[in-house]
Write an enzyme that holds these catalytic residues in place. Structure first.
Site, PDB file in Angstrom:
ATOM      1  N   SER A  37      -4.884  -9.601  -3.155  1.00 42.23           N
ATOM      2  CA  SER A  37      -5.452 -10.562  -4.113  1.00 42.23           C
ATOM      3  C   SER A  37      -4.396 -11.524  -4.634  1.00 42.23           C
ATOM      4  O   SER A  37      -4.717 -12.505  -5.296  1.00 42.23           O
ATOM      5  CB  SER A  37      -6.089  -9.817  -5.289  1.00 42.23           C
ATOM      6  OG  SER A  37      -5.106  -9.054  -5.970  1.00 42.23           O
TER       7      SER A  37
ATOM      8  N   CYS B   4      17.112  15.365  -9.884  1.00 40.42           N
ATOM      9  CA  CYS B   4      18.185  15.241  -8.884  1.00 40.42           C
ATOM     10  C   CYS B   4      17.977  14.058  -7.935  1.00 40.42           C
ATOM     11  O   CYS B   4      18.787  13.847  -7.035  1.00 40.42           O
ATOM     12  CB  CYS B   4      18.326  16.541  -8.088  1.00 40.42           C
ATOM     13  SG  CYS B   4      16.982  16.837  -6.922  1.00 40.42           S
TER      14      CYS B   4
ATOM     15  N   ASN C  25       0.828  -1.210   0.000  1.00 42.57           N
ATOM     16  CA  ASN C  25       0.000   0.000   0.000  1.00 42.57           C
ATOM     17  C   ASN C  25       0.861   1.259   0.000  1.00 42.57           C
ATOM     18  O   ASN C  25       1.863   1.327   0.710  1.00 42.57           O
ATOM     19  CB  ASN C  25      -0.930   0.005   1.215  1.00 42.57           C
ATOM     20  CG  ASN C  25      -1.856  -1.191   1.211  1.00 42.57           C
ATOM     21  OD1 ASN C  25      -2.051  -1.813   0.165  1.00 42.57           O
ATOM     22  ND2 ASN C  25      -2.419  -1.523   2.355  1.00 42.57           N
TER      23      ASN C  25
ATOM     24  N   HIS D 102       5.901  -0.532  -2.558  1.00 47.92           N
ATOM     25  CA  HIS D 102       5.373   0.173  -3.735  1.00 47.92           C
ATOM     26  C   HIS D 102       5.422   1.694  -3.572  1.00 47.92           C
ATOM     27  O   HIS D 102       4.734   2.414  -4.297  1.00 47.92           O
ATOM     28  CB  HIS D 102       3.944  -0.285  -4.044  1.00 47.92           C
ATOM     29  CG  HIS D 102       3.887  -1.678  -4.628  1.00 47.92           C
ATOM     30  ND1 HIS D 102       2.724  -2.395  -4.773  1.00 47.92           N
ATOM     31  CD2 HIS D 102       4.871  -2.477  -5.111  1.00 47.92           C
ATOM     32  CE1 HIS D 102       2.992  -3.576  -5.315  1.00 47.92           C
ATOM     33  NE2 HIS D 102       4.289  -3.649  -5.518  1.00 47.92           N
TER      34      HIS D 102
HETATM   35  P1  OAD Z   1      -6.222  -5.859  -4.709  1.00 44.20           P
HETATM   36  O1  OAD Z   1      -7.257  -4.819  -4.922  1.00 44.20           O
HETATM   37  O2  OAD Z   1      -5.709  -6.591  -5.900  1.00 44.20           O
HETATM   38  O3  OAD Z   1      -6.755  -6.939  -3.673  1.00 44.20           O
HETATM   39  C1  OAD Z   1      -7.378  -6.553  -2.472  1.00 44.20           C
HETATM   40  C2  OAD Z   1      -7.846  -7.797  -1.751  1.00 44.20           C
HETATM   41  O4  OAD Z   1      -8.398  -7.371  -0.517  1.00 44.20           O
HETATM   42  C3  OAD Z   1      -8.923  -8.583  -2.484  1.00 44.20           C
HETATM   43  O5  OAD Z   1      -8.569  -9.952  -2.546  1.00 44.20           O
HETATM   44  C4  OAD Z   1     -10.175  -8.365  -1.633  1.00 44.20           C
HETATM   45  O6  OAD Z   1     -10.992  -9.507  -1.569  1.00 44.20           O
HETATM   46  C5  OAD Z   1      -9.578  -8.088  -0.282  1.00 44.20           C
HETATM   47  N1  OAD Z   1     -10.440  -7.234   0.586  1.00 44.20           N
HETATM   48  C6  OAD Z   1     -11.322  -6.268   0.238  1.00 44.20           C
HETATM   49  N2  OAD Z   1     -11.890  -5.716   1.311  1.00 44.20           N
HETATM   50  C7  OAD Z   1     -11.351  -6.334   2.391  1.00 44.20           C
HETATM   51  C8  OAD Z   1     -11.540  -6.216   3.797  1.00 44.20           C
HETATM   52  N3  OAD Z   1     -12.383  -5.327   4.349  1.00 44.20           N
HETATM   53  N4  OAD Z   1     -10.830  -7.052   4.601  1.00 44.20           N
HETATM   54  C9  OAD Z   1      -9.970  -7.958   4.087  1.00 44.20           C
HETATM   55  N5  OAD Z   1      -9.754  -8.109   2.763  1.00 44.20           N
HETATM   56  C10 OAD Z   1     -10.427  -7.310   1.931  1.00 44.20           C
HETATM   57  O7  OAD Z   1      -5.021  -5.151  -3.902  1.00 44.20           O
HETATM   58  P2  OAD Z   1      -3.511  -5.601  -3.762  1.00 44.20           P
HETATM   59  O8  OAD Z   1      -3.395  -7.068  -3.694  1.00 44.20           O
HETATM   60  O9  OAD Z   1      -2.945  -4.787  -2.676  1.00 44.20           O
HETATM   61  O10 OAD Z   1       0.213  -1.822  -7.313  1.00 44.20           O
HETATM   62  O11 OAD Z   1      -2.913  -5.094  -5.127  1.00 44.20           O
HETATM   63  C11 OAD Z   1      -1.539  -5.242  -5.358  1.00 44.20           C
HETATM   64  C12 OAD Z   1      -1.026  -4.110  -6.203  1.00 44.20           C
HETATM   65  O12 OAD Z   1      -1.829  -3.970  -7.385  1.00 44.20           O
HETATM   66  C13 OAD Z   1      -1.152  -2.725  -5.573  1.00 44.20           C
HETATM   67  O13 OAD Z   1      -0.085  -2.436  -4.690  1.00 44.20           O
HETATM   68  C14 OAD Z   1      -1.109  -1.816  -6.758  1.00 44.20           C
HETATM   69  C15 OAD Z   1      -2.089  -2.557  -7.631  1.00 44.20           C
HETATM   70  O14 OAD Z   1      -1.993  -2.360  -8.969  1.00 44.20           O
HETATM   71  C16 OAD Z   1       0.628  -0.808  -8.100  1.00 44.20           C
HETATM   72  O15 OAD Z   1      -0.048   0.194  -8.313  1.00 44.20           O
HETATM   73  C17 OAD Z   1       1.995  -1.019  -8.660  1.00 44.20           C
END
Ligand code: OAD
Length: 236
Positions: free
Chosen positions: A179, A121, A93, A110
């Protein structure tokens, strides 16, 4: 005990920050095209559009507050330290909610939304306002050279050496609110398994990597994470 935790957007969902790819199709990347907003090529082609996207997210973060899952992880760090153990907290995050909840050592692989970087710079500067092409680097005085201090698709995540050092020394691997679809973070669980480390997933629903976890706990992070942490501290 040394615990390695990787967090994703799901841990901040209940703090009002959107996730990227939820199964109901409401994620940020269902509404915005990441190739137009989160790549070095997109920034070179249309910096104003990229700035506008991150400005909106920065404003959103200004009014967000940590939830009980962030606070519980800060408690876990303290409890482990008191018992001679350690917590490696790695987050995908770009928000600062772990830091604001009191976690002392957070690896932002990230990058961070409240920082910008000068492409001329290379200085990194704390930044809480909107960012635009008219802004000047406070270090080298160049105009229009500041970019969000975040990792875009096609760029190398930050602090990978520190991350692998912590992963190789861990006794337990835990993924929270991710995810499991963006590498290299999505691959950490397989590496932990290959090292014989026990693995645990905490998420709203099974992630893409669910089959790699020994222990799976599904539900809202604000409820499941504090419960898991109380249980873990009690057994230490
Ligand atoms: P995702 O949006 O891909 O996944 C979020 C996960 O959190 C999903 O599996 C949801 O089911 C789960 N979720 C949602 N609400 C929740 C809650 N209240 N409690 C528990 N789980 C919950 O997000 P990331 O896996 O973080 O990168 O995504 C990875 C990267 O993809 C990010 O850092 C970003 C994105 O593109 C960049 O921008 C480079």
């Amino acid at each position: 005990m040394r615990i390695f935790v990787i967090t994703g957007a799901g841990i901040s969902a209940e703090s009002g920050l959107g996730t990227f790819r939820d199964k109901d199709g409401t994620g940020i990347w269902a509404r915005f095209d990441p190739m137009k907003l989160a790549t070095p090529e997109a920034f070179a082609r249309n910096p104003s559009e990229v700035h506008a996207f991150y400005n909106a997210r920065r404003r959103n973060l200004l009014s967000a507050v940590p939830n009980s899952a962030h606070f519980a992880l800060a408690r876990l760090e303290e409890a482990l330290a008191e018992r001679g153990g350690s917590l490696a907290l790695v987050t995908q995050n770009i928000d600062d909610l772990h830091d604001r909840a009191g976690s002392k050592e957070v690896i932002h692989m990230h990058g961070e939304l409240f920082k910008v970087r000068c492409v001329a710079c290379a200085t990194t500067i704390p930044w809480r306002e909107d960012l635009g092409l008219e802004d000047q680097c406070p270090s080298c005085a160049q105009i229009g050279s500041l970019r969000p201090h975040v990792v875009w698709f096609g760029e190398m995540p930050m602090r990978m050496d520190d991350i692998y050092l912590a992963l190789y020394g861990a006794d337990l691997f835990v993924a929270i609110g991710t995810s499991g679809s963006v590498y290299p973070a999505a691959g950490f669980v397989s590496e932990a398994r290959a090292l014989g480390v026990r693995t645990c997933e905490i998420n709203l629903e099974p992630s893409d990597n669910a089959s790699h976890f020994d222990d799976k706990r599904y539900g809202k992070a604000s409820e499941v994470v504090p419960a898991w942490i109380e249980e873990t501290i009690a057994t230490m």
